[in-house]
Design an enzyme around this catalytic site. Structure first.
Site, short mmCIF file in Angstrom:
data_model
loop_
_atom_site.label_atom_id
_atom_site.label_comp_id
_atom_site.label_asym_id
_atom_site.label_seq_id
_atom_site.Cartn_x
_atom_site.Cartn_y
_atom_site.Cartn_z
CG HIS A 123 11.24 1.05 -7.54
ND1 HIS A 123 10.24 1.21 -8.48
CD2 HIS A 123 10.68 0.36 -6.53
CE1 HIS A 123 9.13 0.63 -8.05
NE2 HIS A 123 9.37 0.10 -6.86
CG ASP A 157 -6.28 29.66 -7.53
OD1 ASP A 157 -5.78 28.62 -7.07
OD2 ASP A 157 -5.84 30.23 -8.55
CD1 TRP A 214 12.43 2.87 1.06
CD2 TRP A 214 11.59 4.92 1.37
NE1 TRP A 214 11.38 2.76 1.91
CE2 TRP A 214 10.83 4.00 2.12
CE3 TRP A 214 11.22 6.26 1.41
CZ2 TRP A 214 9.74 4.39 2.91
CZ3 TRP A 214 10.14 6.64 2.20
CH2 TRP A 214 9.42 5.71 2.93
CB SER A 224 7.66 20.77 -2.73
OG SER A 224 6.50 20.40 -3.41
CB SER A 225 5.27 17.72 0.86
OG SER A 225 5.36 16.86 -0.23
CG HIS A 234 3.57 3.98 9.76
ND1 HIS A 234 3.76 2.77 9.14
CD2 HIS A 234 2.24 4.12 9.87
CE1 HIS A 234 2.59 2.20 8.91
NE2 HIS A 234 1.65 2.98 9.34
CD GLU A 285 5.39 10.15 2.36
OE1 GLU A 285 5.15 11.17 3.03
OE2 GLU A 285 5.44 10.15 1.12
CE1 TYR A 308 -2.62 4.28 7.98
CE2 TYR A 308 -0.60 4.83 9.14
CZ TYR A 308 -1.62 3.95 8.87
OH TYR A 308 -1.63 2.73 9.48
CB SER A 362 -14.98 8.63 0.36
OG SER A 362 -14.12 7.84 1.12
CG HIS A 422 4.58 -0.69 12.74
ND1 HIS A 422 3.24 -0.40 12.70
CD2 HIS A 422 5.07 -0.21 11.59
CE1 HIS A 422 2.95 0.22 11.58
NE2 HIS A 422 4.03 0.34 10.89
CG HIS A 423 8.25 0.97 9.67
ND1 HIS A 423 8.00 0.58 8.39
CD2 HIS A 423 7.18 1.73 10.05
CE1 HIS A 423 6.84 1.09 7.98
NE2 HIS A 423 6.34 1.79 8.97
CB THR A 450 -7.99 0.67 8.51
OG1 THR A 450 -7.02 1.47 9.19
CG2 THR A 450 -7.64 0.61 7.06
CE LYS A 464 -11.01 6.62 6.50
NZ LYS A 464 -10.17 7.46 5.66
NE ARG A 524 12.25 -4.26 1.92
CZ ARG A 524 11.73 -3.13 2.42
NH1 ARG A 524 11.39 -3.09 3.69
NH2 ARG A 524 11.56 -2.07 1.68
#
Lengths: 568, 368
Positions: A90, A119, A154, A184-185, A268, A270, A272, A283, A317-318, A341, A344, A463
């Site tokens: 998942h 393009d 994951w 790819s990314s 982390h 990721e 963002y 925006s 922090h993870h 943040t 924004k 969890r």
């Protein structure tokens, strides 16, 4: 407006062509290098995986709805093993096969249009980037036919994902899929950076660029920083698993904390990577439907840059509860990231001040995003303290927190963008009636699903557990959460119905139905293969609007001069 | 939406939030009651962050909905544009500075609590070693050793009732966390604390329970198949009750270590098997003063036998055995006939693998 009598995007009978007119339709899907076509393929692939990952989520939620049960579905019994596989797949599907490609879809379609390019900079690399996504998906799901998928979460922490505790092919294929999707990314990111830096139309200075493009640029830089790191880390894990390496094997001098550092150094940023482009979408949507320019354009640019910079310094922090990191340092950086943040949030809210807000599906989804992202952000403060995190880390509080950001907020932003840009992509509007129904169901659904999870986490429900004992008082909150998740599913299905209905029967609208601001609205809907016949003059951050409203041009130009002349 | 309804919404929203606040305030803002000294401090910080976060949430959420509703386009509106405001530098500075001050304050408060819970005493009141394994916990008390040098243990067995760690109240307990397999996380919700159990690391933390009771704990880091079953309990008791419990547990453990209840003679036929260079039993027993039989099932193609010696050191020292069975390769079952042996505590070994294959042999009813 820059339209022309020659419409290569129409068939001789006047119907809207979905495809470039220069290729056979079925062949075109495989050979196209058109950024718009590729974007649609990204979007369809991503949406497919949203349904796959969403179905897994619903199975997980149903399994947890009541204590001490093992759900039995036709052909599927949710045993401990199946549950661990489901939670792993998942998350992997949602992060790498839904959100990431969905953002690539938005970026692919609208970055070239918004900067007035024909393009992407490297169209073939772009096509290659796309085709690696279904390949990654296939590799990941092949594990179902080769002895079962990965079941180590994951994050695939070693030693659990190592050769001793996860024998079999699941984790190997998981590593393979992530390596493919990571490449790819990375290629996509290079493509976006070059496109944005080199292909902007004359007059489109960096500080006139739409905030969405800014977010895509900064997101791409983050991808370049983080994806190669995790790909290398996963390669080490693969060597541990298949070639007898011991990078992460403590029995042979390896270090299991090292893996966590590598993973979260990617993991982390990721987050963002997944949310910045959606902030960009918001925006775009909020100013257009408030009928006002974005409040604090420059503040957005700086805030996004600060989020990206700080985003590379908060990863541990993870790992607050590993006992192997400096909790205070990472608490400090995590606190700091809340400041840009917040900036924004305040600027989006201020953009609506004194506006004439158009209450349509897109804008309502955007308001939903603000409301949900706020909850996701504030609950993040609890984790950032480090001290409170000792209690809530790895509990449902954290699950609630990141789902508020990556489901509640992300879905609202994605739908805001889809309702906003669907007319540009098809020439037709999505049904407003279905859209409003969707926004209401989604709002109730996500809050019902994820708010109880905060309470569950605070009461100590960890969890990633397949079930929980009766008598702990967790049952009714889980039942509530499960009920909500089906509402979320309903909202997503409503969109699918809306999409198929509106594609054929939606109201036909003009090239610029929202009286919008940016260059994509200067061309036809859908845009021709080559994007633009002619561009309006680009003298401010909203060239199309200024062309259509000459009365605000002077005002916008005055602001543009101030922005360009002063670094702050 | 009908206008009459939406116009009241901000007020209704505000009232809703206040109602929710009152509800939450009644139950510790959602967090469980802490039962440790360290937890009290953490809960205090939680309450501060909760109310600060709640205030920010209420203000911003009301602002968002107020703007969205107050400034919505109405039917009678003309097409004219609203004021085209591009921004306001003073506001930007304001809403950068205020959050910055808030997070600095929160950071200082967090710093104090982090320092507090991470403090590890050099001289704790008691030490507990926690061993996490797939998928249960074993707790040992290194300060409480048995006569054979082993610490008193509460061992968890997968599939059986969760183990209970018994500790005294108001004592600084130092938990030392160890794992030999994967990463686990030692989590007691009502301590408001968890620390990962990482192979290769020796994580320690101090915890002082300030009330008696039975508290639930659970592994909080995905550790494989039966992660959800890794439940344990902590029973916090008074000092006196703890000493009484420890005495009882120690006595039981001593009996266990010396063969105990499980290893008493039951007839004149003793069964033992060998596999993977191991005996399947750690203790055998036979009646005293009468001949008996040992049925030895060697299940592998390796030479094994069963021999009985006076003491553990006798075999390596080369002393003669009281009984020495024939050495043979499996898979094969052989029945040895053994002459009577006087009551006492003996040792049995495989002469081919004396270090890996050995155990206690009780003849008659051993004392203790």
């Amino acid at each position: 407006m820059a339209t022309t009598e020659v419409r290569p995007d129409l068939t001789p009978s006047g119907e809207i062509r979905v495809m470039s007119p220069y290729r056979a339709k079925w062949l075109g899907w495989f050979t196209t290098t058109d950024h718009k076509q590729i974007a649609k393929m990204y979007a369809v692939t991503a949406f497919f995986f949203l349904l796959v990952g969403g179905t897994m989520a619903l199975i997980i939620r149903t399994q947890l709805a009541a204590p001490e049960q093992t759900l039995s579905l036709p052909g599927l019994e949710v045993t401990e093993q199946v549950y661990n596989e489901l939670l792993t797949m998942h998350a992997t599907v949602m992060v790498f096969l839904f959100l990431t490609p969905m953002l690539a879809a938005f970026g692919n379609y609208f970055v070239p249009l918004q900067i007035g390019a024909a393009d992407m900079a490297f169209p073939r690399v772009n096509a290659f980037s796309y085709w690696m996504v279904p390949m990654g998906g296939i590799v990941l799901f092949l594990s179902y036919f080769t002895g079962g998928p990965a079941a180590a979460g994951w994050t695939s922490y070693s030693p659990l994902a190592g050769p001793q505790f996860s024998p079999g092919n699941g984790v190997n294929l998981w590593i393979g899929a992530l390596a493919i999707l990571g490449i790819s990314s990375t290629l996509g990111a290079i493509n976006f950076i070059v496109t944005i830096l080199k292909l902007r139309a004359p007059g489109m200075t960096m500080l006139r660029m739409p905030i969405f493009c800014w977010n895509m640029l900064i997101q791409s830089i983050l991808i370049l920083f983080s994806f190669p790191v995790v790909t290398a880390g996963l390669l080490l894990l693969w060597i541990d698993r298949n070639l007898g390496g011991a990078f992460f094997d403590p029995a042979n001098g390896g270090n299991v904390i090292l893996y966590q550092h590598i993973f979260w150094y990617f993991g982390h940023p990721e987050v963002y990577i997944l949310i910045l482009p959606l902030m960009g979408v918001i925006s775009e949507v909020i100013p257009v439907f408030s009928r006002k320019p974005l409040f604090g354009y420059k503040a957005f640019v700086y805030a996004t840059l600060s989020i990206a910079a700080l985003g590379t310094a908060v990863w541990a922090h993870h790992m607050f509860t590993t006992g192997a990191i400096d909790v205070k340092f990472f608490a400090a950086t995590s606190f700091l990231i809340s400041i840009p943040t917040g900036v924004k949030m305040f600027n989006w809210t201020a953009t609506m001040y004194k506006g004439k807000i158009w209450w349509n599906s897109s804008m309502l989804h955007a308001i939903g995003f603000l409301s949900m992202f706020l909850i996701g952000g504030i609950t993040g403060i609890f984790n950032a303290t480090g001290a409170i995190d000792f209690a809530i880390h790895d509990t449902y509080f954290v699950v609630g927190h990141f789902h508020y950001v990556l489901v509640s907020a992300a879905l609202f932003a994605m739908f805001a963008g889809l309702f906003y840009w669907f007319p540009k992509m098809t020439g037709r509007k999505l049904s407003e009636r279905l859209g409003i129904a969707q926004v209401i169901i989604l709002f109730i659904g996500v809050n019902m699903t994820f708010f109880p999870q905060f309470a569950l986490g605070l009461q100590g429900m960890p969890r990633r557990i397949q079930t929980y004992a009766d008598g702990l008082g967790w049952g009714w909150l889980n039942m509530l959460s499960t009920t909500g998740s089906f509402l979320v599913g309903t909202a997503v299905l409503l969109f699918v119905i809306n999409f198929f209905w509106s594609r054929k029967r939606g109201e036909i609208v003009g090239d610029n139905p929202w009286d919008a601001y940016t260059l994509e609205w200067a061309t036809t809907s859908p845009p021709p293969y080559y994007n633009f016949d002619a561009l309006p003059p680009i003298r401010t951050e909203r060239p199309v609007f200024d062309t259509n409203h000459p009365d605000v041009l002077a005002e916008d130009e005055e602001y543009d001069r101030r922005v360009s002349s002063h670094p702050l | 939406m009908p206008r009459s309804k939406t116009r009241r919404s901000p007020v209704a929203y505000g009232l809703g939030i206040l109602g929710l606040a009152a509800l939450l305030a009644g139950c510790g803002a959602g967090q469980v009651e802490p039962v440790t000294e360290q937890g009290n401090g953490l809960h205090g910080l939680y309450l501060i962050v909760f109310w600060m976060g709640f205030a920010i949430f209420a203000i911003v959420e009301i602002a968002i909905f107020y703007m969205a509703i107050r400034y919505r386009r109405r039917k009678q509106d003309d097409e004219s544009l609203p004021p085209q405001i591009h921004g306001n530098d003073k506001l930007e500075i304001l809403w950068t500075t205020i959050p910055a001050i808030i997070v600095i304050v929160l950071f200082v408060l967090s710093w104090i609590q982090i320092t507090n819970v991470q403090e590890v005493s050099a001289d704790p009141g008691m030490r507990v070693e926690v061993q996490g394994f797939q998928w249960q916990w074993t707790f040992s008390y290194p300060d409480e050793t048995l006569s054979n040098g082993e610490p008193v243990q509460v061992a968890g067995v997968l599939g059986e009732a969760p183990p209970t760690l018994v500790v005294p109240v108001d004592t600084v307990i130092q938990m030392s966390l160890k794992s030999e397999d994967v990463i686990h996380s030692f989590y007691i919700p009502q301590a408001l604390y968890k620390l990962d159990v990482v192979p290769g690391l020796d994580n320690k933390f101090d915890i002082t329970f300030d009330e008696v009771g039975r508290f639930r704990g659970q592994c909080a880091e995905l550790c494989g198949l039966s992660h959800a079953q890794m439940v344990f309990f902590v029973e916090v008791v008074t000092q006196d009750d703890f000493r009484a419990w420890m005495t009882k547990t120690r006595t039981a453990a001593e009996r266990e270590a010396s063969g105990g209840d499980k290893c008493k003679p039951e007839g004149t036929k003793v069964e033992v098997a060998a596999k993977n260079v191991k005996f399947d039993k750690e203790c055998l027993a036979a009646p005293a003063g009468t001949p008996f039989q040992i049925v030895f099932d060697n299940q592998e193609a390796i030479d094994h036998n069963v021999a009985i010696y006076q003491s553990e050191e006798a075999q390596p020292a080369g002393e003669a055995a009281l009984f020495q069975g024939e050495i043979f390769k499996g898979p094969k079952e052989v029945t040895y006939d053994v002459d009577p042996i006087p009551a006492g505590k003996y040792y049995f070994v495989c002469d081919v693998h004396p270090t890996a294959m050995k155990g206690t042999f009780n003849i008659g009813e051993p004392e203790g």
